[in-house]
Scaffold this motif. Sequence first.
Motif, PDB file in Angstrom:
ATOM      1  N   HIS A  37       0.809  -1.225   0.000  1.00  0.00           N
ATOM      2  CA  HIS A  37       0.000   0.000   0.000  1.00  0.00           C
ATOM      3  C   HIS A  37       0.837   1.267   0.000  1.00  0.00           C
ATOM      4  O   HIS A  37       2.057   1.244   0.205  1.00  0.00           O
ATOM      5  CB  HIS A  37      -0.945  -0.001   1.207  1.00  0.00           C
ATOM      6  N   GLY A  38       0.157   2.399  -0.208  1.00  0.00           N
ATOM      7  CA  GLY A  38       0.805   3.708  -0.213  1.00  0.00           C
ATOM      8  C   GLY A  38       1.070   4.231   1.189  1.00  0.00           C
ATOM      9  O   GLY A  38       0.709   3.607   2.191  1.00  0.00           O
ATOM     10  N   GLY A  39       1.693   5.418   1.243  1.00  0.00           N
ATOM     11  CA  GLY A  39       2.155   5.937   2.520  1.00  0.00           C
ATOM     12  C   GLY A  39       1.373   7.114   3.067  1.00  0.00           C
ATOM     13  O   GLY A  39       1.852   7.805   3.961  1.00  0.00           O
ATOM     14  N   GLY A  40       0.162   7.357   2.568  1.00  0.00           N
ATOM     15  CA  GLY A  40      -0.632   8.467   3.080  1.00  0.00           C
ATOM     16  C   GLY A  40      -1.079   8.250   4.511  1.00  0.00           C
ATOM     17  O   GLY A  40      -1.083   7.114   5.010  1.00  0.00           O
ATOM     18  N   LEU A  67       2.559  -2.162   5.848  1.00  0.00           N
ATOM     19  CA  LEU A  67       3.974  -1.809   5.854  1.00  0.00           C
ATOM     20  C   LEU A  67       4.422  -1.379   7.246  1.00  0.00           C
ATOM     21  O   LEU A  67       3.596  -0.916   8.048  1.00  0.00           O
ATOM     22  CB  LEU A  67       4.232  -0.682   4.852  1.00  0.00           C
ATOM     23  N   PRO A  68       5.698  -1.533   7.564  1.00  0.00           N
ATOM     24  CA  PRO A  68       6.194  -1.054   8.855  1.00  0.00           C
ATOM     25  C   PRO A  68       5.797   0.403   9.081  1.00  0.00           C
ATOM     26  O   PRO A  68       5.907   1.235   8.178  1.00  0.00           O
ATOM     27  CB  PRO A  68       7.717  -1.183   8.708  1.00  0.00           C
ATOM     28  N   GLY A  69       5.295   0.689  10.279  1.00  0.00           N
ATOM     29  CA  GLY A  69       4.862   2.039  10.606  1.00  0.00           C
ATOM     30  C   GLY A  69       3.388   2.281  10.376  1.00  0.00           C
ATOM     31  O   GLY A  69       2.874   3.341  10.749  1.00  0.00           O
ATOM     32  N   TYR A  70       2.684   1.318   9.766  1.00  0.00           N
ATOM     33  CA  TYR A  70       1.286   1.512   9.382  1.00  0.00           C
ATOM     34  C   TYR A  70       0.394   0.394   9.932  1.00  0.00           C
ATOM     35  O   TYR A  70       0.860  -0.716  10.216  1.00  0.00           O
ATOM     36  CB  TYR A  70       1.146   1.538   7.862  1.00  0.00           C
ATOM     37  N   GLY A  71      -0.913   0.722  10.025  1.00  0.00           N
ATOM     38  CA  GLY A  71      -1.902  -0.290  10.352  1.00  0.00           C
ATOM     39  C   GLY A  71      -1.603  -1.017  11.643  1.00  0.00           C
ATOM     40  O   GLY A  71      -1.322  -0.418  12.674  1.00  0.00           O
ATOM     41  N   ASP A 100      10.269 -18.245  -1.981  1.00  0.00           N
ATOM     42  CA  ASP A 100      11.521 -17.853  -2.623  1.00  0.00           C
ATOM     43  C   ASP A 100      11.313 -16.664  -3.553  1.00  0.00           C
ATOM     44  O   ASP A 100      12.219 -15.842  -3.733  1.00  0.00           O
ATOM     45  CB  ASP A 100      12.089 -19.018  -3.434  1.00  0.00           C
ATOM     46  N   LYS A 101      10.112 -16.588  -4.151  1.00  0.00           N
ATOM     47  CA  LYS A 101       9.851 -15.551  -5.137  1.00  0.00           C
ATOM     48  C   LYS A 101       8.357 -15.238  -5.134  1.00  0.00           C
ATOM     49  O   LYS A 101       7.532 -16.102  -4.830  1.00  0.00           O
ATOM     50  CB  LYS A 101      10.289 -16.033  -6.524  1.00  0.00           C
ATOM     51  N   ALA A 102       7.999 -13.991  -5.467  1.00  0.00           N
ATOM     52  CA  ALA A 102       6.588 -13.599  -5.543  1.00  0.00           C
ATOM     53  C   ALA A 102       6.445 -12.437  -6.511  1.00  0.00           C
ATOM     54  O   ALA A 102       7.417 -11.735  -6.832  1.00  0.00           O
ATOM     55  CB  ALA A 102       6.065 -13.200  -4.168  1.00  0.00           C
ATOM     56  N   HIS A 103       5.223 -12.230  -6.996  1.00  0.00           N
ATOM     57  CA  HIS A 103       4.891 -11.005  -7.709  1.00  0.00           C
ATOM     58  C   HIS A 103       4.737  -9.881  -6.681  1.00  0.00           C
ATOM     59  O   HIS A 103       4.250 -10.108  -5.569  1.00  0.00           O
ATOM     60  CB  HIS A 103       3.564 -11.148  -8.460  1.00  0.00           C
ATOM     61  N   LEU A 104       5.101  -8.665  -7.072  1.00  0.00           N
ATOM     62  CA  LEU A 104       4.926  -7.498  -6.214  1.00  0.00           C
ATOM     63  C   LEU A 104       4.049  -6.478  -6.918  1.00  0.00           C
ATOM     64  O   LEU A 104       4.274  -6.163  -8.096  1.00  0.00           O
ATOM     65  CB  LEU A 104       6.274  -6.851  -5.869  1.00  0.00           C
ATOM     66  N   VAL A 105       3.049  -5.968  -6.213  1.00  0.00           N
ATOM     67  CA  VAL A 105       2.192  -4.892  -6.705  1.00  0.00           C
ATOM     68  C   VAL A 105       2.284  -3.763  -5.689  1.00  0.00           C
ATOM     69  O   VAL A 105       1.970  -3.960  -4.510  1.00  0.00           O
ATOM     70  CB  VAL A 105       0.730  -5.360  -6.859  1.00  0.00           C
ATOM     71  N   GLY A 106       2.733  -2.591  -6.123  1.00  0.00           N
ATOM     72  CA  GLY A 106       2.963  -1.513  -5.165  1.00  0.00           C
ATOM     73  C   GLY A 106       2.449  -0.177  -5.628  1.00  0.00           C
ATOM     74  O   GLY A 106       2.697   0.236  -6.764  1.00  0.00           O
ATOM     75  N   ASN A 107       1.720   0.505  -4.746  1.00  0.00           N
ATOM     76  CA  ASN A 107       1.199   1.848  -5.012  1.00  0.00           C
ATOM     77  C   ASN A 107       1.995   2.868  -4.216  1.00  0.00           C
ATOM     78  O   ASN A 107       2.149   2.724  -3.000  1.00  0.00           O
ATOM     79  CB  ASN A 107      -0.278   1.900  -4.620  1.00  0.00           C
ATOM     80  N   SER A 108       2.539   3.901  -4.884  1.00  0.00           N
ATOM     81  CA  SER A 108       3.192   5.024  -4.221  1.00  0.00           C
ATOM     82  C   SER A 108       4.356   4.559  -3.330  1.00  0.00           C
ATOM     83  O   SER A 108       5.353   4.046  -3.823  1.00  0.00           O
ATOM     84  CB  SER A 108       2.144   5.815  -3.428  1.00  0.00           C
ATOM     85  N   PRO A 201       5.481   7.736   9.832  1.00  0.00           N
ATOM     86  CA  PRO A 201       6.281   6.850   8.979  1.00  0.00           C
ATOM     87  C   PRO A 201       6.800   7.492   7.703  1.00  0.00           C
ATOM     88  O   PRO A 201       7.690   6.949   7.063  1.00  0.00           O
ATOM     89  CB  PRO A 201       5.310   5.709   8.655  1.00  0.00           C
ATOM     90  N   LEU A 202       6.235   8.623   7.311  1.00  0.00           N
ATOM     91  CA  LEU A 202       6.669   9.284   6.083  1.00  0.00           C
ATOM     92  C   LEU A 202       7.039  10.729   6.406  1.00  0.00           C
ATOM     93  O   LEU A 202       6.177  11.525   6.763  1.00  0.00           O
ATOM     94  CB  LEU A 202       5.553   9.239   5.034  1.00  0.00           C
ATOM     95  N   THR A 203       8.322  11.067   6.285  1.00  0.00           N
ATOM     96  CA  THR A 203       8.812  12.393   6.635  1.00  0.00           C
ATOM     97  C   THR A 203       9.742  12.903   5.539  1.00  0.00           C
ATOM     98  O   THR A 203      10.163  12.161   4.650  1.00  0.00           O
ATOM     99  CB  THR A 203       9.575  12.364   7.969  1.00  0.00           C
TER     100      THR A 203
END
Length: 287
Positions: A37-40, A67-71, A100-108, A201-203
Amino acid sequence: MTTRIQPPSMHESLLDVAGKKIFVAETGDGPPVLLLHGGGPGASGVSNYSRNIAELAKGHRIIVPDLPGYGRSTKGMDGTDPFGYLADHIRGVLDRLGLDKAHLVGNSYGGACALRLALDTPDRVDRMVLMGPGGIGTTRALPTPGLTSLLNYYTGDGPSRLKLEKFIRTYLVFNAAEVPASVIDSRYQDSIDPEVVANPPLTRPKSLRAAWKLDFTRDKRLARLPVPTLVLWGAADKVNRPSGGRMLADRMPNCDLYEVANTGHWVQWERAELFNGLCADFLAGRR
């Protein structure tokens, strides 16, 4: 306390990664896909992908961490190398899940995490989908109004629902009327968690050198990255400039670019049907 907005039948767990707790929700069967997820303010994994999980789970094992710092994950971040910190912990999630391996989908922010993980350990990434990822050309121009609004959320007079609503309706999406008040309410409540307020978490980068480390377009490894990548960028993105999509396509040897008309920074939410179809096709190798 993080508001739970999730499809039914998701298995939840707290994984111990490098001494931190990382919350993960899972559903579906098939090749593993991590949705980052994004960092808003007030962001979390399942809430950010609430319009995508059920559809993508029809053919994949969908893994959605906070993500670390969120939720519901442990708060606090390493501000000296935030993208590296995120990537290390998400790689740790793969390790804990025995993947060992994965698809990654990432926003922002999640897109920056995915890209850094792929650059550091390309053998751990199968395919990658990036939606308006952070860290693209950030040292080549002044911050956008949307990014400035995001970075100012915890400064000045501190967080407020009014500040969050302005960020979401003015900068995050193309059509403000499509965002229900309930989304803003739940994200605001999550954004004022005392642990988050104490350690946002976002500075802003603390130095010019730190800022340069956050700009992927200055990383020579991009030209050698073999991971097949699909970049989706809202043409009306006011947080991360749409020109970043062309920067990635020009530098990466295996990168497809799709610019989405009349769409802001939240492609997977604003254009869910389009996103779900493109993402599913790409991850299945139907380019």
